[in-house]
Write an enzyme that holds these catalytic residues in place. Sequence first.
Site, PDB file in Angstrom:
ATOM      1  N   HIS A 185      -8.009  -5.223  -0.135  1.00  0.00           N
ATOM      2  CA  HIS A 185      -6.750  -4.490  -0.038  1.00  0.00           C
ATOM      3  C   HIS A 185      -5.803  -5.079   1.001  1.00  0.00           C
ATOM      4  O   HIS A 185      -4.588  -5.129   0.781  1.00  0.00           O
ATOM      5  CB  HIS A 185      -7.065  -3.026   0.301  1.00  0.00           C
ATOM      6  CG  HIS A 185      -5.872  -2.134   0.371  1.00  0.00           C
ATOM      7  ND1 HIS A 185      -5.195  -1.698  -0.759  1.00  0.00           N
ATOM      8  CD2 HIS A 185      -5.229  -1.575   1.438  1.00  0.00           C
ATOM      9  CE1 HIS A 185      -4.191  -0.919  -0.387  1.00  0.00           C
ATOM     10  NE2 HIS A 185      -4.180  -0.827   0.930  1.00  0.00           N
ATOM     11  N   SER A 194       0.835  -1.196   0.000  1.00  0.00           N
ATOM     12  CA  SER A 194       0.000   0.000   0.000  1.00  0.00           C
ATOM     13  C   SER A 194       0.877   1.256   0.000  1.00  0.00           C
ATOM     14  O   SER A 194       1.628   1.468  -0.944  1.00  0.00           O
ATOM     15  CB  SER A 194      -0.962  -0.046   1.182  1.00  0.00           C
ATOM     16  OG  SER A 194      -1.989   0.918   1.045  1.00  0.00           O
ATOM     17  N   ASP A 216      -9.939  -4.403  -4.589  1.00  0.00           N
ATOM     18  CA  ASP A 216      -9.266  -3.234  -4.038  1.00  0.00           C
ATOM     19  C   ASP A 216      -9.523  -2.017  -4.924  1.00  0.00           C
ATOM     20  O   ASP A 216      -9.310  -2.083  -6.138  1.00  0.00           O
ATOM     21  CB  ASP A 216      -7.762  -3.519  -3.963  1.00  0.00           C
ATOM     22  CG  ASP A 216      -6.961  -2.389  -3.361  1.00  0.00           C
ATOM     23  OD1 ASP A 216      -7.556  -1.445  -2.813  1.00  0.00           O
ATOM     24  OD2 ASP A 216      -5.714  -2.464  -3.435  1.00  0.00           O
TER      25      ASP A 216
END
Length: 357
Positions: A328, A190, A298
């Site tokens: 995610h 991320s 996601d």
Amino acid sequence: MSVSAAELATASSVKEIKVDDVFEPHVLEKYDPDVVEFVLKARAAGAPAQHEFRIEEIRADPVKFAPPWSQDVAGWERVVDGEVTSEDGTKVPIRIYHPDPVRFGSGPYGLHLNFHGGGFVLGDLNTESKLCLSMRDGAGVVVIDVNYRHCPEAAWGKCIEDAWAALLWVRKSADSLQINSNSVSIGGISAGGHICLVVQHMARDAGIPLKLCLATVPPSSDALLYKDYTESPFSSYHFFSHGPILPWARMKWFGEQCFPAESPEEARARLPEWWISPLQSKNWTGLCDTFIRTAECDPLRDEGEAYGLKLLEGGNKVTMKRYKGSPHTFMYLDWFKRKIEYDSDSVTALKQAHYPI
């Protein structure tokens, strides 16, 4: 969804939650059933919407708000804490994981730098300790986890400076770390994935060789500056904008912490555009091998894959994998089959990068 153990344990009551209360029909049909069950149980236990928390609350009690996969492994065998000095003199905490010499010899080892996820706001050296251990023990590399500075206490962009300082430091410290300075990889999840995309370009520009960029569910656009999710050109951002894990409200909260007092115009004037959005990089040639992993469910899926396509167009070697039915945060869910697959893929990629047969 990062549901802390404390939040679940202190839930005042368990209430019935229906699928329709949480999932839009088009989102539900994409999610793996095991993840659906997990989300419903968390909601039934009273897990609150995380964007409703104030940053002051989180900073005041980090243990309470730590995700359930967080584990403090300081002091474990072959795990040592340290620090590197960033460009402005700030000391940046790191955690160094050395492989077992009985299994992998005495080195020099390959080195993997890890930058944790958390929206540039959350996370620490405990957040991805299990993943760091898995990569160390599976691939036989030294793993260094970098706890770069977070917003809003630090201006956005200090995270990039800290990551760069860590890369320079490991190359200078090759002998003491028992590593091969020409066998270094970088990776992150991320926000950490975003950081390693930027560092990938910086390393190319500085003539520093990298074996691999291992970016997972990386944001690569300027989404932190959006006022509304409809500004995104990517369909996954719209499709999953009201999903149960990383919804638009959560991403908007991260943006507000990262740029609390700056307009988009001011942020772009202060920072290189391609730091904010790696997709805006001008030079796509001569970049290191890259493995980009995205999650089907996601919002950031499409922009991560768009970055991979840019690499391909630039003539670079790229591997991309999309994990079906996954949200995610899937790589943190120990019980989830795709997480097990993810760990195996990490080990394989690092072995191939650092110790090719």
